[in-house]
Design a protein around this motif. Structure first.
Motif, PDB file in Angstrom:
ATOM      1  N   CYS A  55       8.017 -16.731   3.551  1.00  0.00           N
ATOM      2  CA  CYS A  55       7.448 -16.602   2.201  1.00  0.00           C
ATOM      3  C   CYS A  55       6.459 -15.439   2.128  1.00  0.00           C
ATOM      4  CB  CYS A  55       6.781 -17.911   1.782  1.00  0.00           C
ATOM      5  SG  CYS A  55       7.964 -19.245   1.483  1.00  0.00           S
ATOM      6  N   VAL A  58       8.471 -12.233   1.145  1.00  0.00           N
ATOM      7  CA  VAL A  58       9.187 -12.206  -0.130  1.00  0.00           C
ATOM      8  C   VAL A  58       8.708 -11.083  -1.044  1.00  0.00           C
ATOM      9  CG1 VAL A  58       9.635 -13.502  -2.260  1.00  0.00           C
ATOM     10  CG2 VAL A  58       9.903 -14.611  -0.034  1.00  0.00           C
ATOM     11  N   ASN A  59       7.423 -10.879  -1.165  1.00  0.00           N
ATOM     12  CA  ASN A  59       6.907  -9.835  -2.059  1.00  0.00           C
ATOM     13  C   ASN A  59       7.283  -8.427  -1.619  1.00  0.00           C
ATOM     14  OD1 ASN A  59       5.756 -11.683  -3.783  1.00  0.00           O
ATOM     15  ND2 ASN A  59       3.813 -11.701  -2.684  1.00  0.00           N
ATOM     16  N   ASN A  60       7.720  -8.272  -0.378  1.00  0.00           N
ATOM     17  CA  ASN A  60       8.115  -6.955   0.134  1.00  0.00           C
ATOM     18  C   ASN A  60       9.616  -6.701   0.038  1.00  0.00           C
ATOM     19  OD1 ASN A  60       5.438  -6.384   0.887  1.00  0.00           O
ATOM     20  ND2 ASN A  60       5.699  -7.532   2.783  1.00  0.00           N
ATOM     21  N   SER A  63      14.878  -5.539  -4.884  1.00  0.00           N
ATOM     22  CA  SER A  63      15.935  -6.102  -5.725  1.00  0.00           C
ATOM     23  C   SER A  63      17.280  -5.778  -5.083  1.00  0.00           C
ATOM     24  CB  SER A  63      15.902  -5.485  -7.126  1.00  0.00           C
ATOM     25  OG  SER A  63      14.762  -5.902  -7.817  1.00  0.00           O
ATOM     26  N   VAL A  77      14.046 -10.242  -6.541  1.00  0.00           N
ATOM     27  CA  VAL A  77      13.761 -11.168  -5.443  1.00  0.00           C
ATOM     28  C   VAL A  77      13.666 -12.601  -5.953  1.00  0.00           C
ATOM     29  CG1 VAL A  77      12.082 -11.797  -3.674  1.00  0.00           C
ATOM     30  CG2 VAL A  77      12.631  -9.411  -4.064  1.00  0.00           C
ATOM     31  N   GLY A  78      13.045 -12.795  -7.096  1.00  0.00           N
ATOM     32  CA  GLY A  78      12.908 -14.138  -7.660  1.00  0.00           C
ATOM     33  C   GLY A  78      14.232 -14.788  -8.012  1.00  0.00           C
ATOM     34  N   LYS A  83      12.084 -21.118  -3.734  1.00  0.00           N
ATOM     35  CA  LYS A  83      11.262 -22.034  -2.940  1.00  0.00           C
ATOM     36  C   LYS A  83      11.819 -23.441  -3.084  1.00  0.00           C
ATOM     37  CE  LYS A  83       6.675 -20.677  -1.985  1.00  0.00           C
ATOM     38  NZ  LYS A  83       5.287 -20.607  -2.292  1.00  0.00           N
ATOM     39  N   CYS A  89      10.855 -20.806   1.612  1.00  0.00           N
ATOM     40  CA  CYS A  89      11.592 -19.799   0.852  1.00  0.00           C
ATOM     41  C   CYS A  89      12.997 -19.682   1.439  1.00  0.00           C
ATOM     42  CB  CYS A  89      10.866 -18.459   0.898  1.00  0.00           C
ATOM     43  SG  CYS A  89       9.295 -18.517   0.024  1.00  0.00           S
TER      44      CYS A  89
END
Length: 132
Positions: A55, A58-60, A63, A77-78, A83, A89
């Motif tokens: 997790c 994830v921010n890194n 798309s 990514v979302g 989750k 994740c």
């Protein structure tokens, strides 16, 4: 589908594969070899029935771009990392066991949630536009 790319590099489907959109599927299903390659590229690790990603990472993650008939449809990514109820994740890419073809992808709700879709059965076509 013309290709799937990440960071401007083709990671799957170079040269074209069949793609189906399926509102009854919640995941993205593809040929085993290509799905496994994509899992490795995003740093996921298989565990029992799920494929997990840190997790913290994830921010890194970038798309993933699905190019269909020369039109790019980003999957943020979302859309491809979710989750679970335990706070892990997990990726939404899975091996396609629905089709026997080694060149078929099924794009389910994780991608379709990002787009408004119109189904034109008379003319055998589907229209997708960015959802607002």
């Amino acid at each position: 589908m013309d290709r799937i790319s990440m960071k401007r590099q083709v990671i799957a489907c170079n040269g074209g594969y069949e793609a189906l959109v399926d509102t009854g599927r919640s995941l993205i299903l593809g040929p085993t070899r290509l799905v496994n390659n994509m899992q490795k590229l995003i740093g996921s690790t298989p565990q029992v029935s799920k494929v997990k990603v840190s997790c913290f990472m994830v921010n890194n993650l970038p798309s993933i771009i699905f190019t269909i008939n020369c039109i790019k449809y980003p999957g943020p990514v979302g859309a491809y990392i979710l989750k679970d109820s335990r706070g892990h994740c997990c990726t939404t890419f899975k091996e396609n066991t629905v089709s026997t073809s080694t060149k078929t992808w099924i794009l389910g709700d994780v991608i379709l949630r990002q787009y408004f879709s119109v189904y034109d059965r008379v003319n055998d076509r589907i229209g997708l536009a960015q959802a607002v």
